[in-house]
Design an enzyme around this catalytic site. Structure first.
Site, short mmCIF file in Angstrom:
data_model
loop_
_atom_site.label_atom_id
_atom_site.label_comp_id
_atom_site.label_asym_id
_atom_site.label_seq_id
_atom_site.Cartn_x
_atom_site.Cartn_y
_atom_site.Cartn_z
N HIS A 44 -14.94 -3.68 8.09
CA HIS A 44 -14.20 -3.35 6.86
C HIS A 44 -14.32 -4.42 5.79
CE1 HIS A 44 -12.69 0.08 8.95
NE2 HIS A 44 -12.05 -0.65 9.84
N GLU B 252 -2.93 7.31 7.73
CA GLU B 252 -3.84 8.15 6.94
C GLU B 252 -4.73 8.94 7.87
OE1 GLU B 252 -6.16 5.68 4.35
OE2 GLU B 252 -4.46 5.26 3.03
N ARG C 146 -6.98 -7.81 -9.79
CA ARG C 146 -7.70 -9.07 -10.10
C ARG C 146 -9.16 -8.72 -10.32
NH1 ARG C 146 -10.44 -9.03 -5.35
NH2 ARG C 146 -9.27 -8.26 -3.57
N LYS D 260 0.83 -1.20 0.00
CA LYS D 260 0.00 0.00 0.00
C LYS D 260 0.87 1.26 0.00
CE LYS D 260 -3.74 -2.00 2.78
NZ LYS D 260 -5.02 -2.20 2.16
P1 ADP Z 1 -7.97 -3.67 2.88
O1 ADP Z 1 -6.89 -3.78 1.85
O2 ADP Z 1 -7.65 -4.38 4.14
O3 ADP Z 1 -9.33 -3.97 2.36
P2 ADP Z 1 -8.41 -0.83 2.54
O4 ADP Z 1 -7.31 0.11 2.54
O5 ADP Z 1 -9.01 -1.20 1.22
O6 ADP Z 1 -7.96 -2.13 3.33
O7 ADP Z 1 -9.55 -0.29 3.49
C1 ADP Z 1 -10.66 -1.08 3.86
C2 ADP Z 1 -11.78 -0.23 4.41
O8 ADP Z 1 -11.33 0.53 5.52
C3 ADP Z 1 -12.32 0.79 3.45
O9 ADP Z 1 -13.27 0.27 2.60
C4 ADP Z 1 -12.91 1.81 4.41
O10 ADP Z 1 -14.13 1.37 4.91
C5 ADP Z 1 -11.93 1.82 5.56
N1 ADP Z 1 -10.90 2.87 5.41
C6 ADP Z 1 -9.74 2.75 4.75
N2 ADP Z 1 -9.03 3.90 4.79
C7 ADP Z 1 -9.75 4.77 5.50
C8 ADP Z 1 -9.56 6.14 5.91
N3 ADP Z 1 -8.46 6.83 5.61
N4 ADP Z 1 -10.53 6.72 6.63
C9 ADP Z 1 -11.65 6.04 6.98
N5 ADP Z 1 -11.87 4.77 6.63
C10 ADP Z 1 -10.94 4.13 5.90
#
Ligand code: ADP
Length: 671
Positions: free
Chosen positions: A235, A200, A292, A116
C-alpha cells in the site's frame, strides 16, 4: 509575497521548496537535526537553524522549536513539506498563534480530513461517491460484524486515523472478521493513538487514481488533473504517473469535479490531493484527501508545466489562483520513480550507509527538450541514516506520450549508479519493463501478481561485467589509461613469448570465486596479442579507459562493450546495461605474504635486496618465497604468484632497487 520562509522539513522536499523560493527571490530558512547538520537541504537554504536531536521526535516534530526558529530568523511563513508536521492541526494552529502563515490549508480543513470516517461522512453530504461501507460512530464489534456481512466479503478494515498504508486488514470471510477487528484496532491504537475503524468493500484489482486540487482564499478552486499511483508495494506508492492512463475525457472531468467538490466541502485553501479508488469500468470512489503537497506532485508539474510550490506560496500570500480551469492543460505524459535505499529481495528492508558513489541522470527542470528531472535530498558522500525515510531521489521523466515517457524512464534508470546502501533501482527497471506496466494495465496488485518475474534473480551478463572489472583492475594496477599498460604492478609471470596474469575475483552477491587470466603474446602486434581467459572461455581482449571517469570500453572477441566501474578499495562495482554487479579482487599475493605489497615481482618501494632464495630454472609452487628485500626498515618477501619456473633474476644481494623495479621473471607452468 513573502520575503523569507522557513521550511519545516528535510531531504528532497526541503530542497524542492528551497529551489522555488530561490527562483522567486524569497529567502529560505532550513531547520535541521543533529544527523542532518551537513545535509543537502541545509546547504541549499540561505540560513539554517538547529532544532534538536536526530530522531524526528526530537527535532522535525518539535513544534515550539520550529516556530521559534521562524520567529528568530524573521521568516513570515512556514512550508511544512509532506510528512512530519504537514498535516498536524496543532502545528497549523501554533503558526496562526505566532503570527506566521502556515503554507497549507486552514486548521479546520486539516481536522475535517484527518479522520477517514469523519471525512467520508462529509463527502457523503457533498455527493462525492464513496466505496460501499460503514463509517459510523458506533464501534460495537457485533454491529461492525453485521455491517461487514451486509457489505459482503471481502471487506477492508481501516483505521480511521490511519495513513501510510498502516492499520488496514483485508477480511476474506465472515468467520475471520472478529479476529481481524481485534488486530486492526490494536494496531490503530498503537500507531495512531485512536482505535476507531471503518469498513469498506474491498475492491478487487482496483486502481489508485488521485486528483490534484488547488483553492485560493477568494473562493477559487480548480483541479490540475489526475495521477495514477496504482503501482504500490504494501500500500505504498512506487511509481506514479500523470495523466492516469486510459481515462475517458468524461471520467477525467467527473473525477476532477468531484475532487473540487470535496475541497469546497471543507473550505479548502492551497494544494491538496483527493484520492480515489477506481474500478476497471471507470467507477471511482473517494478514499481520502491529503491536505498537503504530495511526494508525487512533480508528475503534475511536468504535464502542466507549472510550479506547484509557486502556486502554494502565492495562495498562502493571499493571491488568487494564477490560472482558471479553462486555462489549465495537460501536455504529454510524466512518470515518477521513487529511488529508495532498500532491499527489495529482503522485503524492502530499508538499507542505510554512506553513498560512496552516486550518479543520477542529468537533471533539467521545466524544459521541453530534456525531460528528465531529479528531486533529491542527498549528494555523493552523504549518509542514509536509520532516522528518516530512506529515499535517495525521485526520478521524473516527461515524454510526448506514455510510450515516450516509458522509454525515457527505462533509459534514465539505466543511468543510475549507487554504491553504498542497497537500492530498488533494478526492481524499478523490472517494473517499467514489465508487460502490464508498459501496457498501462495498472492496478494495486501488480507487484504481487508479478512477484516471480519482478523478484527473479539478476540476469546481468556476468562475463561482460567481469571483463569490465578486469579492464579496470589492469588500468588501475598498470597506472595506464589506454590499455597498453605495462601491468608491472600486478602479479604476473612470463610465459614463452609473453606474459600472463592471474586475476582472481569473488562475486560479492553470490560469494562465488571467479577466475580470469590475462595473457599478452609479445610476438604478436599490440592489438592482436591480448587475450582473456574468462569463466572457461578464451577471448580476444582489449580495453580503453575513456576520459570520463569510471568509463571503460572492452573488446571481447568481436564485440565492443561499454560500462562503468567504480572502485572501492578492492571491490569493483560494475555498471553494465543498467545492472550493477560487484566483484572483489582477490589479491592472492597480498594474502600469501604478510605485507600488502609482498608477492609482487616488482619492488613495492625503494629498498635493498637482502636475500635471493631461488635460482634461475627452479620450479616453485605458488606462494613460495623467492626473494627478500628491505625497505623502510622492514623486510618484504616476494613470493611466487603462481606455480612455475623462475626465469631471470635481475638483481643480486646488496643491490639497491627503485620503486616498482622488476626484480625477476617467472614462467608459469600451464595446468
Ligand atoms: P493510507 O491513508 O494508509 O494511505 P488509503 O485509504 O489511502 O490509506 O489506502 C491506501 C491503499 O490501500 C490504496 O491506495 C489502495 O491500494 C488500497 N485500498 C484502500 N481502500 C481500498 C478498498 N476499498 N479496496 C481495495 N483496496 C483499497
Amino acid at each position: 509575497m513573502f520575503n523569507k520562509i522557513l521550511i519545516a522539513n528535510r531531504g528532497e522536499i526541503a530542497c524542492r521548496v528551497a529551489a522555488t523560493a530561490k527562483r522567486l527571490g524569497i529567502g529560505s530558512v532550513a531547520v535541521y537535526s543533529d544527523a542532518d547538520a551537513k545535509a543537502k537541504h541545509v546547504a541549499v537554504c540561505d540560513e539554517a537553524v538547529h532544532v534538536g536531536g536526530s530522531a524526528a521526535g526530537e527535532s522535525y516534530l518539535r513544534i515550539e522549536r520550529i516556530i521559534d526558529a521562524a520567529l528568530k530568523t524573521g521568516a513570515q511563513a512556514i512550508h511544512p513539506g509532506y510528512g512530519f508536521l504537514s498535516e498536524n492541526e496543532d502545528f497549523a494552529r501554533a503558526c496562526d498563534k505566532a503570527g506566521l502563515v502556515f503554507i497549507g490549508p486552514p486548521v479546520e480543513a486539516i481536522s475535517a480530513m484527518g479522520s477517514k470516517a469523519a471525512a467520508k461522512a462529509l463527502m457523503q453530504s457533498a455527493s462525492v461517491p464513496l466505496v460501499p461501507g460503514y463509517h459510523g460512530d458506533d464501534q460495537d464489534p457485533a454491529l461492525l460484524q453485521k455491517e461487514a456481512d451486509r457489505i459482503g466479503y471481502p471487506v477492508l478494515l481501516k483505521a480511521s486515523a490511519g495513513g501510510g498504508g498502516k492499520g488496514m486488514r483485508v477480511v476474506e470471510k465472515s468467520a475471520d472478521f472478529a479476529a481481524a477487528l481485534v488486530s486492526c484496532k490494536r494496531e490503530a491504537a498503537s500507531s495512531f493513538g485512536n482505535d476507531r475503524v471503518l469498513i469498506e468493500k474491498y475492491l478487487l484489482r482496483p486502481r489508485h487514481v488521485e486528483v490534484q486540487v488547488f483553492a485560493d482564499k477568494h473562493g477559487g478552486a480548480v483541479y490540475l488533473f489526475d495521477r495514477d499511483c496504482s503501482v504500490q508495494r504494501r500500500h505504498q506508492k512506487v511509481l506514479e504517473e500523470a495523466p492516469a492512463p486510459g481515462l475517458t475525457g468524461e471520467v477525467r472531468r467527473a473525477m476532477g469535479e468531484a475532487a473540487v467538490a470535496a475541497a469546497r466541502a471543507v473550505n479548502y485553501v492551497g494544494a491538496g490531493t483527493v484520492e480515489f479508488i477506481m474500478t476497471h469500468d471507470g467507477q471511482f470512489y473517494f478514499m481520502e484527501m491529503n491536505t498537503r503537497l504530495q511526494v508525487e506532485h512533480p508528475v503534475t508539474e511536468m504535464v502542466t508545466r507549472l510550479d506547484l510550490v509557486e502556486w502554494q506560496l502565492k495562495v498562502a500570500a493571499g493571491e488568487p489562483l494564477p490560472l482558471t480551469q479553462q486555462e489549465l492543460k495537460v501536455e504529454g505524459h510524466a512518470i515518477e520513480a521513487r529511488i529508495y535505499a532498500e532491499n527489495p529481495s529482503r522485503g524492502f528492508l530499508p538499507s542505510t550507509g554512506t553513498l560512496k558513489h552516486l550518479r543520477l541522470p542529468q537533471a533539467v527542470e521545466f524544459t521541453l527538450e530534456d525531460n528528465v528531472r531529479i528531486d533529491s535530498g542527498v549528494r555523493e558522500g552523504d549518509t542514509i541514516t536509520p532516522f528518516y525515510d530512506p529515499m535517495i531521489a525521485k526520478l521524473i521523466v516527461h515524454g510526448r506520450d506514455r510510450a515516450d515517457a516509458l522509454a525515457r524512464m527505462a533509459r534514465a534508470l539505466r543511468e543510475c549508479e549507487v554504491v553504498g546502501p542497497h537500492t530498488n533501482v533494478e526492481f524499478l527497471q523490472r517494473i517499467v519493463a514489465s508487460e502490464p506496466f508498459s501496457q498501462g494495465d495498472l492496478d494495486t496488485g501488480l507487484i504481487e501478481r508479478h512477484h516471480d518475474t519482478l523478484f527473479a534473480p539478476s540476469t546481468v551478463p556476468q562475463k561482460q561485467a567481469l571483463a569490465l572489472a578486469c579492464a579496470a583492475l589492469l588500468t588501475r594496477e598498470g597506472g595506464e589509461a589506454h590499455g597498453n599498460s605495462p601491468w608491472d604492478a600486478l602479479s604476473h609471470w612470463r610465459m614463452a613469448g609473453g606474459y600472463a596474469q592471474d586475476l582472481n575475483w569473488r562475486a560479492i552477491d553470490t560469494d562465488e570465486t571467479l577466475q580470469a587470466v590475462f595473457t599478452r603474446d609479445s610476438t604478436q602486434g599490440n592489438a592482436e596479442g591480448k587475450r582473456l581467459e574468462l569463466l572457461g572461455e578464451n577471448l580476444r581482449f582489449d580495453w580503453s579507459h575513456a576520459d570520463e571517469p569510471h568509463t571503460f570500453s572492452v573488446l571481447l572477441d568481436e564485440t565492443l562493450i561499454k560500462g562503468r566501474v567504480f572502485i572501492d578499495g578492492d571491490v569493483f562495482h560494475v555498471f553494465y546495461q543498467g545492472a550493477s554487479l560487484a566483484f572483489e579482487w582477490q589479491n592472492l599475493m597480498a594474502h600469501a605474504a604478510d605485507a600488502e605489497h609482498e608477492g609482487r615481482l616488482t619492488a613495492p618501494m625503494p629498498g635493498k635486496i637482502i636475500a635471493v632464495l631461488v635460482e634461475t630454472g627452479a620450479s616453485v609452487e605458488k606462494g613460495a618465497p623467492l626473494l627478500v628485500m628491505e625497505a623502510m626498515k622492514m623486510e618484504h618477501t616476494i613470493v611466487a604468484p603462481t606455480t612455475g619456473t623462475v626465469g631471470e633474476i635481475l638483481f643480486s644481494v646488496g643491490d639497491q632497487v627503485a620503486d616498482g623495479a622488476q626484480l625477476l621473471t617467472m614462467e608459469a607452468s600451464r595446468a
